[in-house]
Every structure is written in structure tokens, then in C-alpha cells.
Design an enzyme around this catalytic site. Structure first.
Site, mmCIF file in Angstrom:
data_model
loop_
_atom_site.group_PDB
_atom_site.id
_atom_site.type_symbol
_atom_site.label_atom_id
_atom_site.label_comp_id
_atom_site.label_asym_id
_atom_site.label_seq_id
_atom_site.Cartn_x
_atom_site.Cartn_y
_atom_site.Cartn_z
ATOM 1 N N ALA A 14 0.694 -1.197 0.060
ATOM 2 C CA ALA A 14 0.062 -0.017 0.020
ATOM 3 C C ALA A 14 0.883 1.152 0.057
ATOM 4 C CB ALA A 14 -0.791 0.001 0.924
ATOM 5 N N TYR A 63 -14.398 4.438 -2.662
ATOM 6 C CA TYR A 63 -13.471 3.220 -2.605
ATOM 7 C C TYR A 63 -13.688 2.479 -3.827
ATOM 8 C CZ TYR A 63 -10.176 -0.006 -1.083
ATOM 9 O OH TYR A 63 -8.969 -0.678 -1.166
HETATM 10 P P1 NAD Z 1 -0.098 -1.093 5.301
HETATM 11 O O1 NAD Z 1 0.079 0.292 5.221
HETATM 12 O O2 NAD Z 1 -0.506 -1.669 6.756
HETATM 13 O O3 NAD Z 1 1.244 -2.111 4.645
HETATM 14 C C1 NAD Z 1 1.660 -1.532 3.556
HETATM 15 C C2 NAD Z 1 3.207 -2.352 3.116
HETATM 16 O O4 NAD Z 1 3.719 -2.058 1.971
HETATM 17 C C3 NAD Z 1 4.279 -2.024 4.380
HETATM 18 O O5 NAD Z 1 5.094 -3.283 4.830
HETATM 19 C C4 NAD Z 1 4.874 -0.928 3.602
HETATM 20 O O6 NAD Z 1 6.502 -1.133 4.173
HETATM 21 C C5 NAD Z 1 4.972 -1.769 2.304
HETATM 22 N N1 NAD Z 1 5.268 -0.734 1.210
HETATM 23 C C6 NAD Z 1 4.724 0.364 0.687
HETATM 24 N N2 NAD Z 1 5.643 1.015 -0.065
HETATM 25 C C7 NAD Z 1 6.595 0.314 -0.553
HETATM 26 C C8 NAD Z 1 7.401 0.355 -1.515
HETATM 27 N N3 NAD Z 1 7.655 1.421 -2.446
HETATM 28 N N4 NAD Z 1 8.492 -0.575 -1.404
HETATM 29 C C9 NAD Z 1 8.447 -1.666 -0.342
HETATM 30 N N5 NAD Z 1 7.342 -1.904 0.372
HETATM 31 C C10 NAD Z 1 6.385 -0.837 0.378
HETATM 32 O O7 NAD Z 1 -1.241 -1.301 4.586
HETATM 33 P P2 NAD Z 1 -2.244 -2.606 4.548
HETATM 34 O O8 NAD Z 1 -3.689 -2.029 4.989
HETATM 35 O O9 NAD Z 1 -1.908 -3.984 5.218
HETATM 36 O O10 NAD Z 1 -2.897 -2.917 2.661
HETATM 37 C C11 NAD Z 1 -2.091 -3.927 2.227
HETATM 38 C C12 NAD Z 1 -2.900 -4.369 1.194
HETATM 39 O O11 NAD Z 1 -4.272 -4.697 1.651
HETATM 40 C C13 NAD Z 1 -3.290 -3.146 0.153
HETATM 41 O O12 NAD Z 1 -3.362 -3.652 -1.120
HETATM 42 C C14 NAD Z 1 -4.810 -2.738 0.690
HETATM 43 O O13 NAD Z 1 -5.545 -2.083 -0.259
HETATM 44 C C15 NAD Z 1 -5.120 -4.089 1.043
HETATM 45 N N6 NAD Z 1 -6.537 -4.102 2.140
HETATM 46 C C16 NAD Z 1 -6.567 -3.372 3.137
HETATM 47 C C17 NAD Z 1 -7.653 -3.139 3.961
HETATM 48 C C18 NAD Z 1 -7.572 -2.441 5.072
HETATM 49 O O14 NAD Z 1 -8.685 -2.312 5.645
HETATM 50 N N7 NAD Z 1 -6.738 -1.918 5.596
HETATM 51 C C19 NAD Z 1 -8.839 -4.137 3.495
HETATM 52 C C20 NAD Z 1 -8.843 -4.725 2.378
HETATM 53 C C21 NAD Z 1 -7.498 -4.899 1.705
#
Ligand code: NAD
Length: 395
Positions: free
Chosen positions: A140, A235
Site C-alpha cells: 500500500a 472506494y
Molecule cells: P499497510 O500500510 O499496513 O502495509 C503496507 C506495506 O507496504 C508495508 O509493509 C510497507 O512497508 C510496504 N510498502 C509501501 N510502499 C512500499 C514500497 N515502495 N516498497 C516496498 N514496500 C512498500 O497496508 P495494509 O492495509 O496492510 O494494505 C495491504 C493491502 O491490503 C493493500 O493492497 C490494501 O488495499 C489491502 N486491503 C486493506 C484493507 C484495510 O482495511 N486495511 C482491507 C482490504 C484490503
């Protein structure tokens, strides 16, 4: 250094090393308490492994299935008078625990979108892991420098076409107000797709294939969100939703590629709305999350990232039978969130919410507690007045 939370808008700019370690340990304990995942993965690459769903995927693979893991993430180390980011401390806590358990765990801190980080990952996998049988794509990010063109694409969270107004909450102060978001331009839509869509996932999988690093029968999964109509303008039907459609496109192409590797598969898992660093940046959604936390806790169906991913692995991916897809070929672990008994209550609550009744009608307190926990704060047993060394070399 004595480390206290310092919240700026929707981010906390400090993190507590001991608190982050305790948060990681809690997740490890949860996975262990649910027992081993039979036929789970053994060599796993997690792209976006330091926080949120990616961290939970790494923990589930290692402690549920005894997997060796390579984690890729983008975190900031400590500076002279400033602690590192939470993902830095999370990764060290995970790595120490995994190695103590006799598991291989390697880390690459850098830009996952770059050729350089991909090259480093290929080297580690070749040298230390052989082939991978699971690739989790859980990035993300607010921006991506395109490795071919050098263009910096910035993602945004906007509706498409028309301006959208709805309620939102400042999760720090608990103030409810209306927010109006301008519709995105075509360029903004394209930029968001470039950052959060599927092209980079495809690049990773292609490179792994070219280097013969994909094990027969391997899986790859990326995470998405759909949610209720209430949040669709910002969204599902907004810029991020268009990127998620592109992620689904990529899943189909990667799936076809993996099928040539002995029944491999790639798919999208639609997850529950949860407090993470990424979701707290989305307007409107945190207020919705505070409502469903209250409703789902009352029903006993509330889950965090770790419960979600443990369930995905144990009951879907490695349960010995075929994945249970929806009509679009996606796995739905947002199923409990989307139940009628929960969703039918959301809109009536939403229409009544004001700053004054927020605490009564929603679980804003639970939201705020979870948010602080992401940065290692508010965890029982941690002495937050004690002096602690914020400096850690990455393991
Ligand atoms: P988060 O912010 O907790 O995690 C993001 C991760 O990506 C971290 O490990 C960060 O270091 C890494 N990252 C970001 N930019 C980077 C880069 N350029 N290079 C390497 N690493 C990088 O986010 P999250 O909420 O766990 O989201 C992860 C996925 O889950 C996303 O695709 C999001 O859309 C999806 N998602 C999230 C939710 C929610 O409610 N949080 C629900 C459904 C799906």
C-alpha cells in the site's frame, strides 16, 4: 529515549520498539494457538511484509506452516533523536522470533517497485530458498517511480466524475464533520492504477518465472476491498477501486502463467476493513470501520489482520480442497463484515452520527486503541515511561 505517541493527522510519527515487538508476539501467539496449517507453504515471498495484512501473512506462513520467508518493505530506520518506523521494529521482532524457531527469515528494505530491489530478492531466493511456493503481494503505497519510464506516479483516494460529500471523523479528536472530495481527473485515475494496480505484481511474477524460482503448484495472492455502497464513491467506484480492478486483471494473467507450473494459482482475496496505516488515510472509511467494529464485536465476529489471514490460509488456501470463489473469481474473507445482520444496521447508525454521540454509537475507542497499537502504544505490560534504546540494526 522515552517514546510517546505523537499523532499528526492520520499518522503517528513515533513508534515504540518494545510495544511493536509485543504486538508481533501477540500475532505469533494467535497463529500458534490455532494449530499448524497442514500442507501450508514452505518458502514464501511477502512484498509489503512489515505492517498490516502483509505482516500477518508473513507471521501466518512462518508460525502456522513453518515457512522460510523473505520480506520486502519500505521503512525508515531510527535517526539520532527519532525512533524508527513501526514496520522496522515489527520486522526485527518477527525475524528474531522466526530465527529462534529455526526458520530462515531474510529482509530487504527498499522500494519494491524498483528493479534493484527485485534483483536483490532474486539473489536471496536463489541463494537461500530455492524456489518459492507462495508470493503475497500486499503493498500500500502513495507513490511509484516507474522502473521503465522513471515517471513518478502518485496515487489518490478520490471519487470519479462528480464531487462527493459525506461524513468523516477525525480519529484523533473524535470530531465528526462533512468532507467534500473533488472528482479525480483522468490522469489521477491513471496514476492511482499505476501505483496500486497490478503491473508491478506482474513484473515480480515474471521475473521470478524467468529465473525459474516458482515452485510447481505455487500460489500468489493480492489483497483487495469492496465494502458497502456507503463507501463506494470513495472506494470501490473511486480511484482506488479502479486500481483494484486492474489488480484483478493482473491476477488472471498471473494465474494463467502459474497454471503452466503444475496447477499453480493466483487470485485476489477481498479482506475486511481494518485499522491499518493505509486505511487510516482514506476519508469516510475510518468512521465506517468504527461502526462495524462495534457491531461485529457485539456479534463475536470481529477479526483483526492476523485472524483474517490465519482464516484465509487455514480454511481456504491450504484446506485441501478448491478455493471458494465468488462469481468474479475472488476469495471473500470480508464475508463476516458483509453479512446482512451487520450491514443492515450500518446505514441507520450512519445517518444519526454526530461528534456528540460518536462514542455511544460507534467503537471509536476501539479504533483509537487499534491505531495506537499499530505503532506499539497502549499495550499492557509495556512501561512507556521507561528509557528505551530506539536504535536497532535491521536483522
Ligand atoms: P499497510 O500500510 O499496513 O502495509 C503496507 C506495506 O507496504 C508495508 O509493509 C510497507 O512497508 C510496504 N510498502 C509501501 N510502499 C512500499 C514500497 N515502495 N516498497 C516496498 N514496500 C512498500 O497496508 P495494509 O492495509 O496492510 O494494505 C495491504 C493491502 O491490503 C493493500 O493492497 C490494501 O488495499 C489491502 N486491503 C486493506 C484493507 C484495510 O482495511 N486495511 C482491507 C482490504 C484490503
Amino acid at each position: 529515549m522515552v517514546i510517546k505517541p505523537r499523532i499528526r493527522g492520520f499518522v503517528c510519527i513515533t513508534a515504540h520498539p518494545a510495544g511493536c515487538a509485543a504486538h508481533v508476539q501477540e500475532q505469533i501467539d494467535l497463529v500458534k494457538s490455532r494449530g499448524p496449517i497442514k500442507n501450508g507453504p514452505k518458502n514464501v515471498l511477502v512484498i509489503g511484509s512489515s505492517t498490516g495484512f502483509g505482516l500477518s501473512s508473513r507471521i501466518t506462513a512462518a508460525f502456522g506452516s513453518g515457512a522460510n520467508t523473505l520480506g520486502i518493505f519500505f521503512e525508515r530506520p531510527s535517526e539520532e533523536d527519532r525512533p524508527a518506523t513501526a514496520g522496522w521494529y515489527n520486522t526485527n521482532a518477527f525475524t528474531a522470533a522466526a530465527r529462534k524457531a529455526g526458520l530462515f527469515a531474510a529482509n530487504i528494505n527498499g522500494d519494491a517497485f524498483s528493479d534493484e530491489v527485485k534483483r536483490q530478492a532474486i539473489e536471496v531466493i536463489k541463494r537461500d530458498m530455492g524456489q518459492v511456493d507462495l508470493v503475497v503481494y500486499s503493498l500500500a503505497s502513495p507513490r511509484r517511480t516507474h522502473p521503465r519510464t522513471g515517471t513518478v506516479h502518485k496515487s489518490c483516494l478520490k471519487p470519479i466524475g462528480t464531487t462527493y460529500t459525506n461524513k468523516t471523523v477525525d480519529t484523533d479528536t473524535g470530531r465528526v464533520s462533512d468532507i467534500t472530495i473533488e472528482g479525480a481527473s483522468e490522469t489521477e485515475v491513471a496514476d492511482t492504477i499505476a501505483v496500486m494496480g497490478g503491473e508491478d505484481w506482474e513484473m515480480w511474477m515474471q521475473l521470478l518465472e524467468e529465473n525459474n524460482l516458482i515452485a510447481p503448484g505455487a500460489s500468489s495472492v493480492a489483497y483487495s476491498y469492496i465494502g458497502p455502497e456507503l463507501t463506494w464513491p470513495v472506494y470501490k467506484n473511486g480511484t482506488i477501486g479502479m486500481a483494484k480492478i486492474d489488480l484483478e486483471r493482473a491476477a488472471k494473467r498471473i494465474d494463467a502463467m502459474l497454471k503452466t507450473h503444475g496447477y499453480g494459482r493466483a487470485f485476489i482475496s477481498v479482506n475486511k476493513a481494518l485499522v491499518t496505516q493505509a486505511s487510516s488515510a482514506i476519508p469516510v472509511v475510518p468512521l465506517y470501520i468504527s461502526i462495524i467494529y462495534k457491531l461485529m464485536k457485539a456479534k463475536g465476529t470481529h477479526e483483526g489482520c492476523i485472524e483474517q489471514i490465519q482464516r484465509l490460509f487455514a480454511t481456504q488456501m491450504y484446506n485441501g480442497s478448491a478455493l471458494d470463489f465468488d462469481d468474479q473469481g475472488r476469495v471473500r474473507i470480508d464475508d463476516w463484515e458483509m453479512r446482512e445482520e451487520i450491514q443492515s444496521q450500518v446505514a441507520p447508525i450512519w445517518s444519526q452520527i454526530t461528534t456528540e454521540n460518536l462514542a455511544e454509537l460507534t467503537d471509536i475507542a476501539g479504533y483509537q486503541k487499534e491505531f495506537l497499537k499499530l505503532f506499539g502504544f497502549g499495550i499492557a505490560g509495556i512501561d512507556y515511561d521507561a528509557d528505551i534504546d530506539p536504535h536497532q540494526e535491521l536483522l
